[in-house]
Design a protein around this motif. Structure first.
Motif, PDB file in Angstrom:
ATOM      1  N   TYR A 113      21.238 105.236  24.084  1.00 48.50           N
ATOM      2  CA  TYR A 113      20.525 103.961  24.052  1.00 48.50           C
ATOM      3  C   TYR A 113      20.624 103.239  25.389  1.00 48.50           C
ATOM      4  O   TYR A 113      19.669 102.566  25.821  1.00 48.50           O
ATOM      5  N   LYS A 114      21.758 103.368  26.067  1.00 52.71           N
ATOM      6  CA  LYS A 114      21.917 102.749  27.391  1.00 52.71           C
ATOM      7  C   LYS A 114      20.861 103.270  28.359  1.00 52.71           C
ATOM      8  O   LYS A 114      20.279 102.499  29.140  1.00 52.71           O
ATOM      9  N   SER A 115      20.607 104.571  28.326  1.00 52.10           N
ATOM     10  CA  SER A 115      19.585 105.140  29.207  1.00 52.10           C
ATOM     11  C   SER A 115      18.189 104.693  28.800  1.00 52.10           C
ATOM     12  O   SER A 115      17.323 104.468  29.655  1.00 52.10           O
ATOM     13  N   ILE A 116      17.952 104.556  27.495  1.00 50.93           N
ATOM     14  CA  ILE A 116      16.649 104.075  27.027  1.00 50.93           C
ATOM     15  C   ILE A 116      16.397 102.661  27.530  1.00 50.93           C
ATOM     16  O   ILE A 116      15.294 102.327  27.998  1.00 50.93           O
ATOM     17  N   ARG A 117      17.407 101.820  27.440  1.00 51.30           N
ATOM     18  CA  ARG A 117      17.265 100.432  27.904  1.00 51.30           C
ATOM     19  C   ARG A 117      16.982 100.346  29.399  1.00 51.30           C
ATOM     20  O   ARG A 117      16.392  99.376  29.876  1.00 51.30           O
ATOM     21  N   MET A 118      17.400 101.361  30.142  1.00 47.47           N
ATOM     22  CA  MET A 118      17.156 101.374  31.584  1.00 47.47           C
ATOM     23  C   MET A 118      15.807 101.971  31.942  1.00 47.47           C
ATOM     24  O   MET A 118      15.505 102.191  33.115  1.00 47.47           O
ATOM     25  N   GLY A 119      15.002 102.254  30.914  1.00 48.53           N
ATOM     26  CA  GLY A 119      13.623 102.671  31.149  1.00 48.53           C
ATOM     27  C   GLY A 119      13.391 104.160  31.235  1.00 48.53           C
ATOM     28  O   GLY A 119      12.305 104.590  31.666  1.00 48.53           O
ATOM     29  N   LEU A 120      14.344 104.966  30.831  1.00 49.63           N
ATOM     30  CA  LEU A 120      14.172 106.417  30.883  1.00 49.63           C
ATOM     31  C   LEU A 120      13.119 106.852  29.867  1.00 49.63           C
ATOM     32  O   LEU A 120      13.149 106.416  28.714  1.00 49.63           O
ATOM     33  N   SER A 121      12.191 107.702  30.276  1.00 50.65           N
ATOM     34  CA  SER A 121      11.146 108.175  29.369  1.00 50.65           C
ATOM     35  C   SER A 121      11.729 109.139  28.339  1.00 50.65           C
ATOM     36  O   SER A 121      12.773 109.760  28.579  1.00 50.65           O
ATOM     37  N   CYS A 122      11.031 109.280  27.217  1.00 51.84           N
ATOM     38  CA  CYS A 122      11.525 110.161  26.145  1.00 51.84           C
ATOM     39  C   CYS A 122      11.674 111.620  26.588  1.00 51.84           C
ATOM     40  O   CYS A 122      12.695 112.247  26.287  1.00 51.84           O
ATOM     41  N   PRO A 123      10.683 112.203  27.294  1.00 48.04           N
ATOM     42  CA  PRO A 123      10.871 113.594  27.754  1.00 48.04           C
ATOM     43  C   PRO A 123      12.060 113.737  28.700  1.00 48.04           C
ATOM     44  O   PRO A 123      12.828 114.708  28.597  1.00 48.04           O
ATOM     45  N   HIS A 124      12.215 112.781  29.621  1.00 50.48           N
ATOM     46  CA  HIS A 124      13.334 112.818  30.555  1.00 50.48           C
ATOM     47  C   HIS A 124      14.656 112.670  29.805  1.00 50.48           C
ATOM     48  O   HIS A 124      15.640 113.359  30.089  1.00 50.48           O
ATOM     49  N   LEU A 125      14.667 111.786  28.826  1.00 47.55           N
ATOM     50  CA  LEU A 125      15.862 111.561  28.019  1.00 47.55           C
ATOM     51  C   LEU A 125      16.255 112.831  27.271  1.00 47.55           C
ATOM     52  O   LEU A 125      17.418 113.246  27.278  1.00 47.55           O
ATOM     53  N   ALA A 126      15.258 113.454  26.620  1.00 49.53           N
ATOM     54  CA  ALA A 126      15.522 114.674  25.852  1.00 49.53           C
ATOM     55  C   ALA A 126      16.043 115.789  26.754  1.00 49.53           C
ATOM     56  O   ALA A 126      16.976 116.514  26.387  1.00 49.53           O
ATOM     57  N   LEU A 127      15.466 115.905  27.950  1.00 46.93           N
ATOM     58  CA  LEU A 127      15.901 116.928  28.894  1.00 46.93           C
ATOM     59  C   LEU A 127      17.361 116.723  29.300  1.00 46.93           C
ATOM     60  O   LEU A 127      18.142 117.680  29.369  1.00 46.93           O
ATOM     61  N   LEU A 128      17.737 115.480  29.542  1.00 46.07           N
ATOM     62  CA  LEU A 128      19.109 115.183  29.949  1.00 46.07           C
ATOM     63  C   LEU A 128      20.103 115.454  28.825  1.00 46.07           C
ATOM     64  O   LEU A 128      21.203 115.957  29.068  1.00 46.07           O
ATOM     65  N   VAL A 129      19.727 115.116  27.594  1.00 43.76           N
ATOM     66  CA  VAL A 129      20.616 115.370  26.452  1.00 43.76           C
ATOM     67  C   VAL A 129      20.822 116.874  26.271  1.00 43.76           C
ATOM     68  O   VAL A 129      21.959 117.336  26.076  1.00 43.76           O
ATOM     69  N   VAL A 130      19.737 117.634  26.367  1.00 43.26           N
ATOM     70  CA  VAL A 130      19.841 119.095  26.246  1.00 43.26           C
ATOM     71  C   VAL A 130      20.682 119.664  27.387  1.00 43.26           C
ATOM     72  O   VAL A 130      21.511 120.557  27.182  1.00 43.26           O
TER      73      VAL A 130
END
Length: 237
Positions: A72-89
């Motif tokens: 959620y911290k990364s989401i609040r900083m404006g990270l896009s969903c594809p970028h977020l998913a890539l980082l989690v993976v």
């Protein structure tokens, strides 16, 4: 009781401060498993003893909210969903390498001094001696919390302010998956081929060839680094 090089290990007494006296015989002793769902006593002190026991479901209950908070911290900083998913993976993938490396090079380090044996028994030796101890199959949350701090600081050095939380959250999610999988491989009854083969693979590490097969969630890194057990090819995984 078991007599090893004139030292008697009394399995009915607290073990932690006994095993160090085994010296060079510790390596052989700790890899002769005792198959019992009742684990041994570690410490005479009740508080220390309590801290060594953890129910498996405490891991997702405690750490999944932390995973969500970091993501959620990364989401609040404006990270896009594809970028977020890539980082989690990516975080999960990095964890699998860390899982393999810790298991192979730290958990299976050879010791023979009093404190070396004692610390190894606490870290991983107890699991090989009593592989079915259901309350010592996952890592105690208090110890995990302490170890997370340096890992978080390392991730912050390697990633940006917005990507570090998602990457760390993915790694922590990988850890949760690992600990839950580890418990399941010992106490679950898989009915489908993939988890059944994974259970066979891990129990082979405990009861057949203990210096091979270091992967828990998969055999990927054993294949990469040549530590697959003999006569177990990719098809059998």
């Amino acid at each position: 009781m078991m007599v090893v090089q004139n030292f008697v290990v009394d399995l009915n007494k607290a073990l932690v401060f006994q095993v160090g006296h085994l010296g060079e015989a510790y390596e052989e002793w700790v890899h002769q498993p005792i198959v019992s769902k009742e684990g041994p006593r570690f410490f005479e002190n009740e508080i220390l003893e309590f801290l060594t026991r953890t129910v498996w479901w405490a891991i997702p209950v405690i750490w999944l909210p932390v995973v969500c908070w970091f993501i959620y911290k990364s989401i609040r900083m404006g990270l896009s969903c594809p970028h977020l998913a890539l980082l989690v993976v990516l975080g999960i993938f990095v964890w699998t390498l860390l899982e393999y490396s810790l298991h192979r090079f730290l958990f299976h380090i050879k010791t023979k001094t009093y404190w070396g044996n004692t610390l190894h028994y606490l870290l991983h030796g107890c699991h090989h001696k009593h592989p079915m101890d259901g309350l010592r199959l996952v890592f105690p949350p208090a110890a995990t919390a302490i170890l997370l701090m340096p890992f978080w600081n390392l991730v912050k050095l390697m990633a940006t302010t917005s990507t570090a939380p998602a990457l760390f959250g993915g790694g922590l999610l990988g850890y949760v998956m690992y600990d839950c999988t580890h418990y399941y491989l010992h106490h679950g009854q898989p009915r489908t081929e993939v988890p059944r083969n994974l259970k066979k693979y891990h129990l082979n590490h405990h009861f057949r060839i203990q210096d091979k097969g270091f992967g828990i969630t998969s055999s990927l890194w054993d294949k990469v680094f040549g530590t697959l057990p003999p006569k177990m090819d990719a098809k059998s995984m």
